[in-house]
Design a protein around this motif. Structure first.
Motif, PDB file in Angstrom:
ATOM      1  N   GLN A 289      45.309  65.484  21.156  1.00 31.44           N
ATOM      2  CA  GLN A 289      45.254  64.655  22.358  1.00 31.44           C
ATOM      3  C   GLN A 289      43.907  63.948  22.447  1.00 31.44           C
ATOM      4  O   GLN A 289      42.863  64.554  22.228  1.00 31.44           O
ATOM      5  N   GLY A 290      43.923  62.664  22.712  1.00 35.37           N
ATOM      6  CA  GLY A 290      42.710  61.884  22.864  1.00 35.37           C
ATOM      7  C   GLY A 290      42.205  61.257  21.574  1.00 35.37           C
ATOM      8  O   GLY A 290      41.299  60.455  21.603  1.00 35.37           O
ATOM      9  N   TRP A 291      42.797  61.625  20.459  1.00 38.26           N
ATOM     10  CA  TRP A 291      42.350  61.060  19.182  1.00 38.26           C
ATOM     11  C   TRP A 291      42.977  59.702  18.979  1.00 38.26           C
ATOM     12  O   TRP A 291      44.159  59.502  19.203  1.00 38.26           O
ATOM     13  N   GLN A 292      42.191  58.729  18.541  1.00 40.16           N
ATOM     14  CA  GLN A 292      42.677  57.384  18.263  1.00 40.16           C
ATOM     15  C   GLN A 292      42.670  57.151  16.753  1.00 40.16           C
ATOM     16  O   GLN A 292      41.797  57.654  16.043  1.00 40.16           O
ATOM     17  N   VAL A 293      43.631  56.400  16.280  1.00 40.07           N
ATOM     18  CA  VAL A 293      43.740  56.103  14.862  1.00 40.07           C
ATOM     19  C   VAL A 293      42.467  55.414  14.382  1.00 40.07           C
ATOM     20  O   VAL A 293      41.981  54.480  15.012  1.00 40.07           O
ATOM     21  N   GLY A 294      41.904  55.897  13.279  1.00 46.75           N
ATOM     22  CA  GLY A 294      40.715  55.302  12.695  1.00 46.75           C
ATOM     23  C   GLY A 294      39.400  55.874  13.200  1.00 46.75           C
ATOM     24  O   GLY A 294      38.338  55.450  12.769  1.00 46.75           O
ATOM     25  N   ASP A 295      39.437  56.845  14.105  1.00 52.00           N
ATOM     26  CA  ASP A 295      38.221  57.426  14.680  1.00 52.00           C
ATOM     27  C   ASP A 295      37.732  58.562  13.781  1.00 52.00           C
ATOM     28  O   ASP A 295      38.122  59.714  13.929  1.00 52.00           O
ATOM     29  N   LYS A 296      36.853  58.232  12.830  1.00 47.46           N
ATOM     30  CA  LYS A 296      36.368  59.203  11.846  1.00 47.46           C
ATOM     31  C   LYS A 296      35.560  60.315  12.502  1.00 47.46           C
ATOM     32  O   LYS A 296      35.702  61.486  12.158  1.00 47.46           O
TER      33      LYS A 296
END
Length: 82
Positions: free
Chosen positions: A53-60
């Motif tokens: 939850q809260g993770w966005q695509v591309g957020d290394k």
């Protein structure tokens, strides 16, 4: 005797045919994987029900932090026992 020898020879040929190996080639060439934080295949960028939850695509950075958290909470026996 010759019939038994012929059957034995035939059985040996059949057994040896199972021992052969096909040539393994990669006609398509080398396939390089995408970076792990590139997403789950969701086009909307929101991920799937299986993403954190809260993770966005591309957020290394968030990806690496989630791995550290999993390691500490799930694989560290010292933290589990104390």
């Amino acid at each position: 005797m010759s019939r038994a020898a012929a059957l034995l020879g035939l059985a040996a040929l059949v057994a040896m045919a199972g021992c052969s190996e096909k040539v393994q080639t990669n006609a398509e060439g080398v396939k390089h994987d995408a970076v792990p934080w590139s997403g789950t295949g969701s086009e909307s960028g929101k991920g799937t029900p299986f993403t954190a939850q809260g993770w966005q695509v591309g957020d290394k950075t968030a990806w690496e932090q989630q791995l550290k958290t999993r390691q500490q909470n799930g694989q560290n026996e010292y933290n589990k026992l104390n």
